[in-house]
Design a protein around this motif. Structure first.
Motif, PDB file in Angstrom:
ATOM      1  N   HIS A  47       0.727  -1.664  -0.079  1.00  0.00           N
ATOM      2  CA  HIS A  47      -0.062   0.008   0.076  1.00  0.00           C
ATOM      3  C   HIS A  47       0.786   1.368   0.136  1.00  0.00           C
ATOM      4  CE1 HIS A  47      -2.874   3.286   1.175  1.00  0.00           C
ATOM      5  NE2 HIS A  47      -2.366   3.318   1.841  1.00  0.00           N
ATOM      6  N   ARG A  50       2.504   1.761  -3.593  1.00  0.00           N
ATOM      7  CA  ARG A  50       1.191   1.928  -4.276  1.00  0.00           C
ATOM      8  C   ARG A  50       0.767   3.493  -4.019  1.00  0.00           C
ATOM      9  NH1 ARG A  50       3.356  -1.157  -5.851  1.00  0.00           N
ATOM     10  NH2 ARG A  50       4.647   0.620  -7.038  1.00  0.00           N
ATOM     11  N   ASN A  51       0.567   4.267  -3.152  1.00  0.00           N
ATOM     12  CA  ASN A  51       0.365   5.584  -2.297  1.00  0.00           C
ATOM     13  C   ASN A  51       1.336   6.420  -2.786  1.00  0.00           C
ATOM     14  OD1 ASN A  51       0.120   7.000   0.440  1.00  0.00           O
ATOM     15  ND2 ASN A  51      -1.326   7.071  -0.848  1.00  0.00           N
ATOM     16  N   ALA A  54       0.560   7.356  -6.176  1.00  0.00           N
ATOM     17  CA  ALA A  54      -1.214   7.499  -5.939  1.00  0.00           C
ATOM     18  C   ALA A  54      -0.696   9.278  -6.291  1.00  0.00           C
ATOM     19  CB  ALA A  54      -1.452   6.580  -5.876  1.00  0.00           C
ATOM     20  N   TYR A  65      -6.629   6.809  -8.039  1.00  0.00           N
ATOM     21  CA  TYR A  65      -6.289   5.619  -8.690  1.00  0.00           C
ATOM     22  C   TYR A  65      -7.163   5.271  -9.921  1.00  0.00           C
ATOM     23  CZ  TYR A  65      -4.390   5.070  -4.103  1.00  0.00           C
ATOM     24  OH  TYR A  65      -3.238   4.696  -2.744  1.00  0.00           O
ATOM     25  N   ARG A  71      -7.843   0.080  -6.718  1.00  0.00           N
ATOM     26  CA  ARG A  71      -6.360   0.036  -6.463  1.00  0.00           C
ATOM     27  C   ARG A  71      -6.401  -0.609  -4.804  1.00  0.00           C
ATOM     28  NH1 ARG A  71      -7.794   1.561  -0.605  1.00  0.00           N
ATOM     29  NH2 ARG A  71      -6.034   2.754   0.626  1.00  0.00           N
ATOM     30  N   ARG A 114      -8.968  10.837  -3.299  1.00  0.00           N
ATOM     31  CA  ARG A 114     -10.447   9.741  -3.439  1.00  0.00           C
ATOM     32  C   ARG A 114     -11.035  10.117  -2.918  1.00  0.00           C
ATOM     33  NH1 ARG A 114      -8.835   4.668  -0.539  1.00  0.00           N
ATOM     34  NH2 ARG A 114     -10.840   4.097  -1.489  1.00  0.00           N
TER      35      ARG A 114
END
Length: 227
Positions: A47, A50-51, A54, A65, A71, A114
Protein backbone atom coordinates in the motif's frame (compact mmCIF):
# COMPACT_ATOMS: atom_id res chain seq x y z
CA UNK A 1 1.42 27.53 7.50
CA UNK A 2 1.98 24.75 4.98
CA UNK A 3 5.57 24.43 3.76
CA UNK A 4 5.62 21.74 1.08
CA UNK A 5 9.42 21.92 0.76
CA UNK A 6 9.89 21.17 4.45
CA UNK A 7 7.25 18.48 4.29
CA UNK A 8 9.03 16.82 1.37
CA UNK A 9 12.20 16.75 3.47
CA UNK A 10 10.23 15.21 6.34
CA UNK A 11 8.81 12.57 3.98
CA UNK A 12 12.34 11.66 2.91
CA UNK A 13 13.48 11.33 6.52
CA UNK A 14 10.41 9.28 7.51
CA UNK A 15 10.87 7.01 4.50
CA UNK A 16 14.50 6.42 5.45
CA UNK A 17 13.39 5.43 8.96
CA UNK A 18 10.79 3.07 7.54
CA UNK A 19 13.23 1.43 5.15
CA UNK A 20 15.80 1.03 7.90
CA UNK A 21 13.26 -0.67 10.16
CA UNK A 22 11.78 -2.89 7.45
CA UNK A 23 15.20 -3.99 6.20
CA UNK A 24 15.84 -5.65 9.57
CA UNK A 25 12.85 -7.95 9.20
CA UNK A 26 13.32 -11.63 8.57
CA UNK A 27 12.19 -13.00 5.22
CA UNK A 28 9.10 -14.65 6.75
CA UNK A 29 8.01 -11.56 8.69
CA UNK A 30 6.50 -9.88 5.65
CA UNK A 31 3.72 -12.51 5.57
CA UNK A 32 2.88 -12.08 9.26
CA UNK A 33 -0.12 -10.02 10.40
CA UNK A 34 0.25 -6.28 10.72
CA UNK A 35 -1.76 -4.23 13.21
CA UNK A 36 -4.35 -3.48 10.52
CA UNK A 37 -7.18 -6.03 10.47
CA UNK A 38 -6.91 -8.39 7.53
CA UNK A 39 -3.58 -7.05 6.31
CA UNK A 40 -0.17 -8.64 6.56
CA UNK A 41 2.96 -6.53 6.73
CA UNK A 42 3.25 -7.20 3.01
CA UNK A 43 -0.11 -5.52 2.44
CA UNK A 44 1.04 -2.45 4.36
CA UNK A 45 4.31 -2.23 2.44
CA UNK A 46 2.52 -2.70 -0.88
CA UNK A 47 0.00 0.00 0.00
CA UNK A 48 2.77 2.44 0.88
CA UNK A 49 4.48 1.94 -2.48
CA UNK A 50 1.28 2.25 -4.49
CA UNK A 51 0.20 5.29 -2.45
CA UNK A 52 3.41 7.08 -3.46
CA UNK A 53 2.60 6.48 -7.11
CA UNK A 54 -1.02 7.50 -6.56
CA UNK A 55 0.07 10.83 -5.10
CA UNK A 56 2.33 11.37 -8.10
CA UNK A 57 -0.84 10.98 -10.17
CA UNK A 58 -2.55 13.59 -8.00
CA UNK A 59 0.27 16.09 -8.47
CA UNK A 60 0.15 15.49 -12.23
CA UNK A 61 -3.60 16.19 -12.35
CA UNK A 62 -4.57 12.57 -12.97
CA UNK A 63 -7.04 10.41 -11.01
CA UNK A 64 -5.39 9.15 -7.83
CA UNK A 65 -6.44 5.56 -8.60
CA UNK A 66 -8.16 4.09 -11.64
CA UNK A 67 -10.86 2.85 -9.26
CA UNK A 68 -11.31 1.63 -5.72
CA UNK A 69 -11.34 -1.92 -7.02
CA UNK A 70 -8.08 -1.42 -8.89
CA UNK A 71 -6.48 0.04 -5.77
CA UNK A 72 -7.40 -3.02 -3.72
CA UNK A 73 -6.34 -5.40 -6.48
CA UNK A 74 -2.91 -3.76 -6.79
CA UNK A 75 -2.31 -4.06 -3.05
CA UNK A 76 -3.37 -7.70 -3.02
CA UNK A 77 -1.23 -8.43 -6.07
CA UNK A 78 1.89 -6.91 -4.52
CA UNK A 79 1.41 -7.99 -0.90
CA UNK A 80 2.93 -11.44 -1.27
CA UNK A 81 6.29 -10.47 -2.77
CA UNK A 82 9.63 -11.17 -1.07
CA UNK A 83 10.87 -8.53 1.35
CA UNK A 84 13.71 -7.53 -0.96
CA UNK A 85 11.21 -6.70 -3.70
CA UNK A 86 9.05 -4.69 -1.28
CA UNK A 87 12.06 -2.66 -0.17
CA UNK A 88 13.15 -1.93 -3.73
CA UNK A 89 9.61 -0.91 -4.67
CA UNK A 90 9.36 1.39 -1.65
CA UNK A 91 12.65 3.09 -2.53
CA UNK A 92 11.79 3.52 -6.19
CA UNK A 93 8.23 4.75 -5.64
CA UNK A 94 9.44 7.15 -2.92
CA UNK A 95 12.04 8.52 -5.34
CA UNK A 96 9.35 9.09 -7.97
CA UNK A 97 7.27 11.02 -5.44
CA UNK A 98 10.24 13.15 -4.37
CA UNK A 99 11.15 13.91 -7.97
CA UNK A 100 7.61 15.00 -8.77
CA UNK A 101 7.46 17.10 -5.62
CA UNK A 102 10.62 18.96 -6.52
CA UNK A 103 9.28 20.18 -9.88
CA UNK A 104 8.19 23.78 -10.33
CA UNK A 105 4.42 23.91 -9.88
CA UNK A 106 1.49 25.96 -8.68
CA UNK A 107 1.32 24.67 -5.12
CA UNK A 108 -1.79 26.75 -4.37
CA UNK A 109 -3.88 24.87 -6.93
CA UNK A 110 -6.65 22.51 -5.90
CA UNK A 111 -6.07 18.80 -6.48
CA UNK A 112 -8.45 15.85 -6.21
CA UNK A 113 -7.75 12.80 -4.07
CA UNK A 114 -9.92 9.72 -3.47
CA UNK A 115 -13.70 9.77 -3.23
CA UNK A 116 -14.00 13.35 -4.45
CA UNK A 117 -11.89 14.79 -1.63
CA UNK A 118 -10.02 17.94 -2.66
CA UNK A 119 -7.10 19.80 -1.10
CA UNK A 120 -4.35 22.24 -1.91
CA UNK A 121 -1.42 20.73 -3.77
CA UNK A 122 0.87 22.07 -1.04
CA UNK A 123 -0.71 19.70 1.49
CA UNK A 124 -0.02 16.56 -0.56
CA UNK A 125 3.49 16.05 0.89
CA UNK A 126 2.05 16.18 4.41
CA UNK A 127 -0.59 13.65 3.42
CA UNK A 128 2.22 11.37 2.23
CA UNK A 129 4.04 11.95 5.50
CA UNK A 130 0.96 10.78 7.39
CA UNK A 131 0.85 7.59 5.32
CA UNK A 132 4.52 6.80 5.93
CA UNK A 133 4.56 7.58 9.65
CA UNK A 134 1.30 5.90 10.69
CA UNK A 135 1.80 2.81 8.53
CA UNK A 136 5.32 2.46 9.92
CA UNK A 137 3.59 2.10 13.30
CA UNK A 138 1.03 -0.29 11.77
CA UNK A 139 3.79 -2.70 10.79
CA UNK A 140 4.28 -3.55 14.46
CA UNK A 141 8.06 -3.74 14.26
CA UNK A 142 9.11 -1.51 17.15
CA UNK A 143 8.18 1.97 15.87
CA UNK A 144 5.37 3.29 18.08
CA UNK A 145 3.18 6.38 18.23
CA UNK A 146 5.43 7.64 21.02
CA UNK A 147 8.36 7.57 18.56
CA UNK A 148 6.73 9.94 16.08
CA UNK A 149 8.26 13.43 15.83
CA UNK A 150 6.46 15.79 18.21
CA UNK A 151 5.75 18.34 15.50
CA UNK A 152 4.18 15.65 13.29
CA UNK A 153 1.99 14.38 16.12
CA UNK A 154 0.66 17.86 16.86
CA UNK A 155 -0.02 18.59 13.19
CA UNK A 156 -1.86 15.32 12.66
CA UNK A 157 -3.97 15.86 15.78
CA UNK A 158 -4.90 19.30 14.43
CA UNK A 159 -5.65 17.83 10.99
CA UNK A 160 -7.93 15.11 12.37
CA UNK A 161 -9.59 17.50 14.81
CA UNK A 162 -10.48 19.71 11.86
CA UNK A 163 -11.74 16.71 9.91
CA UNK A 164 -14.11 15.62 12.67
CA UNK A 165 -15.26 19.18 13.36
CA UNK A 166 -17.85 18.71 10.62
CA UNK A 167 -19.08 15.35 11.95
CA UNK A 168 -22.53 15.82 13.50
CA UNK A 169 -22.39 12.48 15.33
CA UNK A 170 -19.41 13.71 17.38
CA UNK A 171 -20.35 16.09 20.22
CA UNK A 172 -18.45 19.36 20.75
CA UNK A 173 -15.12 18.13 22.09
CA UNK A 174 -12.10 19.86 23.58
CA UNK A 175 -8.88 17.92 23.02
CA UNK A 176 -5.93 18.52 25.32
CA UNK A 177 -2.39 17.14 25.27
CA UNK A 178 1.02 18.44 26.35
CA UNK A 179 -0.29 21.94 27.01
CA UNK A 180 -1.96 22.19 23.57
CA UNK A 181 -5.68 22.32 22.88
CA UNK A 182 -7.82 21.63 19.83
CA UNK A 183 -11.58 21.60 19.27
CA UNK A 184 -13.53 19.10 17.24
CA UNK A 185 -17.01 17.66 16.85
CA UNK A 186 -19.94 19.09 14.95
CA UNK A 187 -22.89 17.79 16.92
CA UNK A 188 -25.16 19.33 19.52
CA UNK A 189 -25.21 18.84 23.27
CA UNK A 190 -22.89 19.56 26.17
CA UNK A 191 -19.18 19.64 25.55
CA UNK A 192 -16.80 16.82 26.34
CA UNK A 193 -13.12 17.18 27.24
CA UNK A 194 -10.66 14.48 26.20
CA UNK A 195 -7.12 14.77 27.53
CA UNK A 196 -3.98 12.70 27.89
CA UNK A 197 -0.62 12.01 26.28
CA UNK A 198 -0.33 13.25 22.71
CA UNK A 199 0.47 9.75 21.42
CA UNK A 200 -2.71 8.34 22.95
CA UNK A 201 -4.77 11.24 21.64
CA UNK A 202 -3.43 10.77 18.13
CA UNK A 203 -3.89 7.02 18.38
CA UNK A 204 -7.55 7.45 19.28
CA UNK A 205 -8.22 10.04 16.57
CA UNK A 206 -6.45 7.94 13.94
CA UNK A 207 -8.18 4.70 14.92
CA UNK A 208 -4.99 3.11 16.24
CA UNK A 209 -5.93 3.06 19.96
CA UNK A 210 -9.17 2.67 21.86
CA UNK A 211 -8.76 5.74 24.06
CA UNK A 212 -8.10 3.76 27.25
CA UNK A 213 -5.12 6.02 28.00
CA UNK A 214 -7.24 9.18 27.85
CA UNK A 215 -9.23 11.01 30.52
CA UNK A 216 -12.76 12.10 29.61
CA UNK A 217 -14.97 14.61 31.42
CA UNK A 218 -18.47 15.79 30.60
CA UNK A 219 -19.65 12.53 29.08
CA UNK A 220 -18.43 9.29 27.53
CA UNK A 221 -15.55 9.13 25.07
CA UNK A 222 -17.02 10.18 21.69
CA UNK A 223 -17.38 7.53 19.02
CA UNK A 224 -15.44 8.60 15.95
CA UNK A 225 -16.33 7.55 12.40
CA UNK A 226 -13.77 5.43 10.53
CA UNK A 227 -11.17 7.32 8.52
Amino acid sequence: MIDHVQDLASVREATDRLLSSASRLGAAAVAEPSRLPGWTRGHVLAHLARNADALVNVLRGRPMYVSGEAREADIERDAHRPLTVHLADLRESAARFQTQGELQADWDRTVELRNGVTDRAARVPFRRLVEVELHHVDLGIGYELEDLPERFTEREIAFLADRFSRTTTVPPTLLSAAGREWRTGGGDGPGVTVSGPAADLLGWLAGRRDGAGLAVTGGPLPVLPPL
